[in-house]
Scaffold this motif. Structure first.
Motif, PDB file in Angstrom:
ATOM      1  N   SER A 130      43.175  63.114  35.267  1.00 33.21           N
ATOM      2  CA  SER A 130      43.389  64.496  35.677  1.00 33.21           C
ATOM      3  C   SER A 130      42.754  65.431  34.673  1.00 33.21           C
ATOM      4  O   SER A 130      42.484  65.063  33.527  1.00 33.21           O
ATOM      5  CB  SER A 130      44.891  64.788  35.798  1.00 33.21           C
ATOM      6  OG  SER A 130      45.123  66.118  36.208  1.00 33.21           O
ATOM      7  N   GLY A 131      42.494  66.669  35.098  1.00 28.43           N
ATOM      8  CA  GLY A 131      41.929  67.657  34.197  1.00 28.43           C
ATOM      9  C   GLY A 131      40.947  68.544  34.910  1.00 28.43           C
ATOM     10  O   GLY A 131      40.936  68.662  36.138  1.00 28.43           O
ATOM     11  N   VAL A 132      40.087  69.179  34.113  1.00 27.86           N
ATOM     12  CA  VAL A 132      39.124  70.135  34.650  1.00 27.86           C
ATOM     13  C   VAL A 132      37.692  69.633  34.502  1.00 27.86           C
ATOM     14  O   VAL A 132      36.883  69.777  35.410  1.00 27.86           O
ATOM     15  CB  VAL A 132      39.278  71.500  33.943  1.00 27.86           C
ATOM     16  CG1 VAL A 132      38.201  72.475  34.418  1.00 27.86           C
ATOM     17  CG2 VAL A 132      40.667  72.076  34.189  1.00 27.86           C
ATOM     18  N   SER A 133      37.369  69.033  33.368  1.00 28.56           N
ATOM     19  CA  SER A 133      35.979  68.686  33.056  1.00 28.56           C
ATOM     20  C   SER A 133      35.693  67.194  33.231  1.00 28.56           C
ATOM     21  O   SER A 133      36.507  66.352  32.827  1.00 28.56           O
ATOM     22  CB  SER A 133      35.658  69.082  31.610  1.00 28.56           C
ATOM     23  OG  SER A 133      35.898  70.456  31.402  1.00 28.56           O
ATOM     24  N   PHE A 134      34.549  66.880  33.825  1.00 26.32           N
ATOM     25  CA  PHE A 134      34.062  65.495  33.951  1.00 26.32           C
ATOM     26  C   PHE A 134      35.108  64.552  34.546  1.00 26.32           C
ATOM     27  O   PHE A 134      35.213  63.396  34.146  1.00 26.32           O
ATOM     28  CB  PHE A 134      33.612  64.952  32.592  1.00 26.32           C
ATOM     29  CG  PHE A 134      32.633  65.808  31.853  1.00 26.32           C
ATOM     30  CD1 PHE A 134      31.354  65.998  32.338  1.00 26.32           C
ATOM     31  CD2 PHE A 134      33.000  66.440  30.676  1.00 26.32           C
ATOM     32  CE1 PHE A 134      30.440  66.805  31.660  1.00 26.32           C
ATOM     33  CE2 PHE A 134      32.103  67.248  29.992  1.00 26.32           C
ATOM     34  CZ  PHE A 134      30.818  67.433  30.478  1.00 26.32           C
ATOM     35  N   VAL A 135      35.885  65.027  35.503  1.00 32.02           N
ATOM     36  CA  VAL A 135      36.986  64.214  36.034  1.00 32.02           C
ATOM     37  C   VAL A 135      36.446  62.950  36.697  1.00 32.02           C
ATOM     38  O   VAL A 135      36.903  61.832  36.410  1.00 32.02           O
ATOM     39  CB  VAL A 135      37.846  65.026  37.019  1.00 32.02           C
ATOM     40  CG1 VAL A 135      38.965  64.148  37.594  1.00 32.02           C
ATOM     41  CG2 VAL A 135      38.450  66.239  36.329  1.00 32.02           C
ATOM     42  N   ASN A 136      35.462  63.094  37.592  1.00 34.96           N
ATOM     43  CA  ASN A 136      34.881  61.920  38.262  1.00 34.96           C
ATOM     44  C   ASN A 136      34.254  60.974  37.248  1.00 34.96           C
ATOM     45  O   ASN A 136      34.437  59.748  37.321  1.00 34.96           O
ATOM     46  CB  ASN A 136      33.819  62.346  39.266  1.00 34.96           C
ATOM     47  CG  ASN A 136      34.341  63.229  40.364  1.00 34.96           C
ATOM     48  OD1 ASN A 136      34.875  64.307  40.104  1.00 34.96           O
ATOM     49  ND2 ASN A 136      34.192  62.794  41.601  1.00 34.96           N
ATOM     50  N   THR A 137      33.502  61.532  36.305  1.00 31.43           N
ATOM     51  CA  THR A 137      32.773  60.707  35.346  1.00 31.43           C
ATOM     52  C   THR A 137      33.724  59.979  34.407  1.00 31.43           C
ATOM     53  O   THR A 137      33.502  58.808  34.082  1.00 31.43           O
ATOM     54  CB  THR A 137      31.791  61.578  34.540  1.00 31.43           C
ATOM     55  OG1 THR A 137      30.877  62.209  35.449  1.00 31.43           O
ATOM     56  CG2 THR A 137      31.019  60.737  33.544  1.00 31.43           C
ATOM     57  N   ARG A 138      34.772  60.639  33.963  1.00 33.38           N
ATOM     58  CA  ARG A 138      35.754  59.959  33.104  1.00 33.38           C
ATOM     59  C   ARG A 138      36.367  58.775  33.833  1.00 33.38           C
ATOM     60  O   ARG A 138      36.578  57.709  33.251  1.00 33.38           O
ATOM     61  CB  ARG A 138      36.843  60.941  32.661  1.00 33.38           C
ATOM     62  CG  ARG A 138      36.386  61.927  31.591  1.00 33.38           C
ATOM     63  CD  ARG A 138      37.540  62.736  31.044  1.00 33.38           C
ATOM     64  NE  ARG A 138      37.899  63.839  31.915  1.00 33.38           N
ATOM     65  CZ  ARG A 138      39.132  64.221  32.183  1.00 33.38           C
ATOM     66  NH1 ARG A 138      40.160  63.539  31.689  1.00 33.38           N
ATOM     67  NH2 ARG A 138      39.377  65.257  32.952  1.00 33.38           N
ATOM     68  N   CYS A 139      36.645  58.971  35.114  1.00 39.16           N
ATOM     69  CA  CYS A 139      37.201  57.872  35.909  1.00 39.16           C
ATOM     70  C   CYS A 139      36.175  56.751  36.072  1.00 39.16           C
ATOM     71  O   CYS A 139      36.514  55.566  35.984  1.00 39.16           O
ATOM     72  CB  CYS A 139      37.652  58.404  37.265  1.00 39.16           C
ATOM     73  SG  CYS A 139      38.689  57.278  38.205  1.00 39.16           S
ATOM     74  N   SER A 140      34.907  57.119  36.269  1.00 40.80           N
ATOM     75  CA  SER A 140      33.842  56.116  36.401  1.00 40.80           C
ATOM     76  C   SER A 140      33.701  55.282  35.131  1.00 40.80           C
ATOM     77  O   SER A 140      33.494  54.063  35.192  1.00 40.80           O
ATOM     78  CB  SER A 140      32.506  56.798  36.714  1.00 40.80           C
ATOM     79  OG  SER A 140      32.507  57.364  37.995  1.00 40.80           O
ATOM     80  N   LEU A 141      33.804  55.928  33.965  1.00 43.15           N
ATOM     81  CA  LEU A 141      33.703  55.205  32.698  1.00 43.15           C
ATOM     82  C   LEU A 141      34.808  54.166  32.571  1.00 43.15           C
ATOM     83  O   LEU A 141      34.586  53.064  32.057  1.00 43.15           O
ATOM     84  CB  LEU A 141      33.767  56.193  31.528  1.00 43.15           C
ATOM     85  CG  LEU A 141      32.559  57.123  31.366  1.00 43.15           C
ATOM     86  CD1 LEU A 141      32.841  58.179  30.310  1.00 43.15           C
ATOM     87  CD2 LEU A 141      31.308  56.322  30.999  1.00 43.15           C
ATOM     88  N   LEU A 142      36.002  54.507  33.038  1.00 41.78           N
ATOM     89  CA  LEU A 142      37.110  53.552  33.007  1.00 41.78           C
ATOM     90  C   LEU A 142      36.815  52.352  33.903  1.00 41.78           C
ATOM     91  O   LEU A 142      37.034  51.200  33.511  1.00 41.78           O
ATOM     92  CB  LEU A 142      38.407  54.227  33.457  1.00 41.78           C
ATOM     93  CG  LEU A 142      38.957  55.363  32.596  1.00 41.78           C
ATOM     94  CD1 LEU A 142      40.174  55.984  33.271  1.00 41.78           C
ATOM     95  CD2 LEU A 142      39.341  54.866  31.209  1.00 41.78           C
ATOM     96  N   VAL A 143      36.350  52.637  35.116  1.00 43.99           N
ATOM     97  CA  VAL A 143      36.054  51.559  36.075  1.00 43.99           C
ATOM     98  C   VAL A 143      34.999  50.616  35.512  1.00 43.99           C
ATOM     99  O   VAL A 143      35.134  49.387  35.575  1.00 43.99           O
ATOM    100  CB  VAL A 143      35.593  52.159  37.421  1.00 43.99           C
ATOM    101  CG1 VAL A 143      35.097  51.057  38.352  1.00 43.99           C
ATOM    102  CG2 VAL A 143      36.731  52.933  38.080  1.00 43.99           C
ATOM    103  N   GLU A 144      33.936  51.173  34.933  1.00 44.88           N
ATOM    104  CA  GLU A 144      32.857  50.347  34.376  1.00 44.88           C
ATOM    105  C   GLU A 144      33.342  49.489  33.215  1.00 44.88           C
ATOM    106  O   GLU A 144      32.856  48.355  33.029  1.00 44.88           O
ATOM    107  CB  GLU A 144      31.721  51.249  33.894  1.00 44.88           C
ATOM    108  CG  GLU A 144      30.980  51.972  35.010  1.00 44.88           C
ATOM    109  CD  GLU A 144      30.039  53.025  34.461  1.00 44.88           C
ATOM    110  OE1 GLU A 144      29.854  53.069  33.220  1.00 44.88           O
ATOM    111  OE2 GLU A 144      29.485  53.808  35.264  1.00 44.88           O
TER     112      GLU A 144
END
Length: 469
Positions: free
Chosen positions: A260-274
């Motif tokens: 959750s948050g405001v910045s880079f939300v999709n990308t932060r989630c993508s980094l976790l998945v990778e």
């Protein structure tokens, strides 16, 4: 009434003698009371230091004895050790005691055996409890503090008996973390089993069942240099890679992970998945509720209703960047049209919002301005809105809503309209704890073109952060 407190190591002979003397006085004097605190030898030094620091005393041996000022309502009056207690009893009560050595040894053995038995019973009791381990990162942020009391409820965790709450804030102030721990414990939340606080990754995500990541990127100031900003973005991306690796190795394999948050939300989630290849990508979601609520607020102002009167708005794309608003299912309640309708009656937004030019040209810029105004005023995202979104998603994940309830959530998308793979906000439903895209949704023409631009933007952001590694 005289009430004395005797504390000492469970294997201490002097504590045993003081205990025996106090028992004698309690039997013979109706106004004499004693409270005993035997402490395991391995825990004595820590307990003694903590108690003395709390009361402003200085004492270095066993036993520690003080008098509780019961009638005066004040704090304990320090007496001292064994010799001080014997002298006090002799002067004030005319009583002294000399116990045979073999009897002292018996009392010491009984004290130690009793304490070890109590510890074993407590450990056995705790072994029967299997709490749901919930981790929150960025725990000192406002969203976390609003979230905690709203999170631990039967509605959010309907099939859970207890929750072990683990609060993590990297390099967080120890005193602030302890205050947050005490504040959480004092809230007496019904599901709360225990609270732990962490300022490093040594124990992070062990056996985690739910992980809520609130670490966000907020500019330190308007004058922050490009180089400083670039370094902080790099630090944030590396942090999420490390989070992903730890989740992969330590968390429960059915863990539910929310970003959750405001910045880079999709990308932060993508980094976790990778970084967590052994865990299904569909167990990671990016919360889009703040963006959805901003869209609802702008629509509500245009339609002269409350934001809560606007429902079923869908947001596609990049939660923190380019997005597509889908109003095909959106509806409005309490619309002040020519004919007044009951409050439970809804109308399609596209039927009552005739100004198509406004939708195409002004709508999305107004949504961005709404967010920017909030950030410039408060310096942070909408904490209450974020909290509500997290709670609603967890409720949906745990089956609180029907299978037809539609959410806008960033999930791992493959083969979505031939778009690049990645975390993309899309309309989803949850059935038996599994998120899936709403079936038979057609996206074509201009909307598809816009969605392709969103996916390209996300792909470029992901590449940029990957190159910063």
């Amino acid at each position: 009434m005289a009430k004395f407190v005797l504390a000492g190591k469970a294997d201490c002979p002097l504590y045993a003698e003081a205990e025996r003397l106090a028992d004698t006085l309690q039997r013979t004097l109706p106004s004499f009371r004693v409270h005993k605190i035997p402490v395991l030898p391995s825990e004595w030094e820590r307990w003694l230091e903590s108690t003395c620091n709390k009361n402003g005393w200085k004492h270095e041996e066993s036993p520690l004895i003080w008098r509780e000022l019961v009638e005066q309502g004040g704090k304990g009056m320090f007496l001292g050790g064994y010799n001080d207690f014997v002298d006090h009893c002799q002067v004030y009560y005319g009583v002294t005691s000399k116990i045979p050595e073999d009897e002292v040894e018996t009392i010491v053995a009984e004290n130690l055996e009793t304490q070890l038995s109590l510890v074993a019973e407590e450990q056995h009791r705790l072994s029967l409890i299997h709490p749901c381990n919930v981790w929150i990162t960025g725990a000192l942020c406002l969203t976390s503090q609003i979230l905690i009391p709203n999170l631990l409820s039967d509605e959010v965790f309907p099939d859970v008996q207890t929750v072990a709450l683990h609060l993590l804030h990297l390099s967080g102030d120890e005193e602030e973390m302890q205050m947050l721990k005490l504040d959480t414990e004092d809230s007496a939340l019904s599901l709360l089993h225990r609270v732990t606080v962490h300022t490093d990754l040594e124990q992070a995500f062990h056996e985690a069942h739910v992980i809520i990541l609130l670490d966000d990127f907020d500019a330190d100031s308007e004058n922050e240099s490009d180089e400083a900003r670039k370094q902080r973005v790099k630090d944030l991306s590396e942090r999420y890679r490390e989070y992903g690796r730890l989740i992969d190795g330590r968390a429960d394999k059915e863990v539910k992970v929310m970003v959750s948050g405001v910045s880079f939300v999709n990308t932060r989630c993508s980094l976790l998945v990778e970084s967590a290849p052994s865990i299904s990508s569909h167990q990671f979601v990016a919360i889009a509720s703040q963006l959805v609520n901003e869209v609802r607020a702008v629509l509500a102002k245009k339609l002269c209703v409350m934001p809560s009167d606007v429902a079923d708005v869908i947001v596609w794309g990049n939660i923190s960047g380019s997005f597509v608003v889908d109003l095909r299912w959106a509806k409005v309640f309490n619309y002040p049209g020519a004919v007044r309708v009951p409050s439970f009656y809804s109308q399609p937004v596209l039927r009552v919002l005739y100004d198509r030019k406004w939708i195409e040209t002004e709508f999305k810029p107004l949504v961005r301005q709404h967010r920017e105004a909030l950030l410039s005023t408060t310096g942070r995202g909408a904490a209450i809105s974020a909290t509500n979104g997290i709670v609603q998603v967890l409720k949906g994940w745990h089956g609180a809503f029907g299978p037809d309830e539609v959410f806008s959530i960033g999930i791992a998308c493959t083969d979505l309209f031939s778009l690049p793979h990645g975390i993309i906000s899309a309309p989803v439903t949850c059935t038996e704890g599994k998120w899936s895209l709403v079936e038979n949704v057609n996206v074509e023409g201009k909307m598809l073109d816009e969605l392709e631009l969103c996916a390209e933007e996300l792909q470029q952001t992901d590449k940029t952060l990957s190159h910063d590694e």
